[in-house]
Design a protein around this motif. Sequence first.
Motif, PDB file in Angstrom:
ATOM      1  N   SER A 128     -43.982  14.476  64.548  1.00  0.00           N
ATOM      2  CA  SER A 128     -42.909  14.217  63.587  1.00  0.00           C
ATOM      3  C   SER A 128     -41.632  13.885  64.319  1.00  0.00           C
ATOM      4  O   SER A 128     -41.450  14.238  65.479  1.00  0.00           O
ATOM      5  N   ARG A 129     -40.736  13.225  63.609  1.00  0.00           N
ATOM      6  CA  ARG A 129     -39.416  12.854  64.128  1.00  0.00           C
ATOM      7  C   ARG A 129     -38.376  13.581  63.293  1.00  0.00           C
ATOM      8  O   ARG A 129     -38.398  13.520  62.064  1.00  0.00           O
ATOM      9  N   VAL A 130     -37.459  14.289  63.972  1.00  0.00           N
ATOM     10  CA  VAL A 130     -36.450  15.112  63.309  1.00  0.00           C
ATOM     11  C   VAL A 130     -35.075  14.703  63.828  1.00  0.00           C
ATOM     12  O   VAL A 130     -34.900  14.580  65.043  1.00  0.00           O
ATOM     13  N   PRO A 131     -34.083  14.506  62.950  1.00  0.00           N
ATOM     14  CA  PRO A 131     -32.734  14.233  63.458  1.00  0.00           C
ATOM     15  C   PRO A 131     -32.237  15.414  64.313  1.00  0.00           C
ATOM     16  O   PRO A 131     -32.417  16.572  63.935  1.00  0.00           O
ATOM     17  N   ALA A 132     -31.628  15.121  65.439  1.00  0.00           N
ATOM     18  CA  ALA A 132     -31.123  16.183  66.328  1.00  0.00           C
ATOM     19  C   ALA A 132     -30.003  16.981  65.665  1.00  0.00           C
ATOM     20  O   ALA A 132     -29.701  18.094  66.090  1.00  0.00           O
ATOM     21  N   ALA A 133     -29.405  16.434  64.597  1.00  0.00           N
ATOM     22  CA  ALA A 133     -28.388  17.161  63.838  1.00  0.00           C
ATOM     23  C   ALA A 133     -29.023  18.038  62.759  1.00  0.00           C
ATOM     24  O   ALA A 133     -28.332  18.805  62.105  1.00  0.00           O
ATOM     25  N   GLY A 134     -30.345  17.913  62.588  1.00  0.00           N
ATOM     26  CA  GLY A 134     -31.058  18.667  61.565  1.00  0.00           C
ATOM     27  C   GLY A 134     -31.391  17.794  60.379  1.00  0.00           C
ATOM     28  O   GLY A 134     -30.716  16.802  60.121  1.00  0.00           O
ATOM     29  N   GLY A 135     -32.458  18.152  59.682  1.00  0.00           N
ATOM     30  CA  GLY A 135     -32.852  17.368  58.513  1.00  0.00           C
ATOM     31  C   GLY A 135     -34.338  17.439  58.271  1.00  0.00           C
ATOM     32  O   GLY A 135     -35.052  18.239  58.880  1.00  0.00           O
ATOM     33  N   THR A 136     -34.805  16.575  57.409  1.00  0.00           N
ATOM     34  CA  THR A 136     -36.212  16.554  57.020  1.00  0.00           C
ATOM     35  C   THR A 136     -37.045  15.816  58.055  1.00  0.00           C
ATOM     36  O   THR A 136     -36.731  14.674  58.403  1.00  0.00           O
ATOM     37  N   PRO A 137     -38.127  16.439  58.541  1.00  0.00           N
ATOM     38  CA  PRO A 137     -39.005  15.760  59.491  1.00  0.00           C
ATOM     39  C   PRO A 137     -39.739  14.578  58.836  1.00  0.00           C
ATOM     40  O   PRO A 137     -40.090  14.631  57.660  1.00  0.00           O
TER      41      PRO A 137
ATOM     42  N   TYR B 273     -32.758  11.618  67.917  1.00  0.00           N
ATOM     43  CA  TYR B 273     -33.913  12.194  67.240  1.00  0.00           C
ATOM     44  C   TYR B 273     -34.758  12.990  68.231  1.00  0.00           C
ATOM     45  O   TYR B 273     -34.763  12.718  69.430  1.00  0.00           O
ATOM     46  N   ILE B 274     -35.474  13.949  67.687  1.00  0.00           N
ATOM     47  CA  ILE B 274     -36.419  14.757  68.448  1.00  0.00           C
ATOM     48  C   ILE B 274     -37.806  14.457  67.914  1.00  0.00           C
ATOM     49  O   ILE B 274     -38.018  14.434  66.693  1.00  0.00           O
ATOM     50  N   VAL B 275     -38.747  14.187  68.811  1.00  0.00           N
ATOM     51  CA  VAL B 275     -40.147  14.036  68.424  1.00  0.00           C
ATOM     52  C   VAL B 275     -40.831  15.356  68.765  1.00  0.00           C
ATOM     53  O   VAL B 275     -40.688  15.866  69.881  1.00  0.00           O
ATOM     54  N   ALA B 276     -41.554  15.915  67.780  1.00  0.00           N
ATOM     55  CA  ALA B 276     -42.142  17.234  67.967  1.00  0.00           C
ATOM     56  C   ALA B 276     -43.473  17.352  67.240  1.00  0.00           C
ATOM     57  O   ALA B 276     -43.723  16.668  66.245  1.00  0.00           O
TER      58      ALA B 276
END
Length: 167
Positions: A84-93, A73-76
Motif C-alpha cells: 500500500s501507499r500512504v501519505p507521509a503526512a497521514g491518510g488513507t492507504p 509517500y510511504i510504501v508499506a
Amino acid sequence: TPRLAVRSLDQSKAMVLAGTENAEQPFFSPDGLWIGFFAGQQLKKISIQGGAAVALCAVGGAPRGASWGDDGYIVANLDNRRLSRVPAAGGTPEIIGNPEEHGERTWRFPQLLAGGSLVLFTATAANIGMGFDDASIEVLSLKTGKVKIIQRGGYYGRYLPSGHLVY
C-alpha cells in the motif's frame, strides 16, 4: 519494552524517543529527519529530535516492512499480504500491489527505487506455506503496474547505491 533511540555519530549517548514503545521495523525518511515505524496496530512517524509520535494510518494485521519515498509517500506492507501507499503526512492507504493477481501469497519488505517509480520487494507463492526458501525478489513499476522477477530463491533484497543487490 522496546523503544527507538537515536544517536548522532559525534555523540557517545543515544536519546530514547518517547512515544515509541513496542516500535518495530523502523525506517528513515529520505532527508533522515524522521523515523517511520509500526506500533500498536498503526504506522507512525517521529522526528529524530523527539516530540510526539504521529499516527499515519491503521495497520490491519502483521505489517512486513515499509520504505519512505522522496515524493512524500510511504510504501508499506500493512496487512502481511499487499503493498500500500500512504501519505507521509497521514491518510488513507491506497493498495498498489495485489500478490493474488500474480499467483502469489504475499509481497513484503518493500524498498522504493529510482525516484519512487519502482518498488523492490519479496514475494512468496501461494503454495509454499510460511517458508522463504522459494521466495523471489521482484520489482513493481508504480507507473505501469507490471511486475518483474529479479531473483528466484531470495528474500529481503536490498538495492545498494553501488548498483548491487544483496539478499
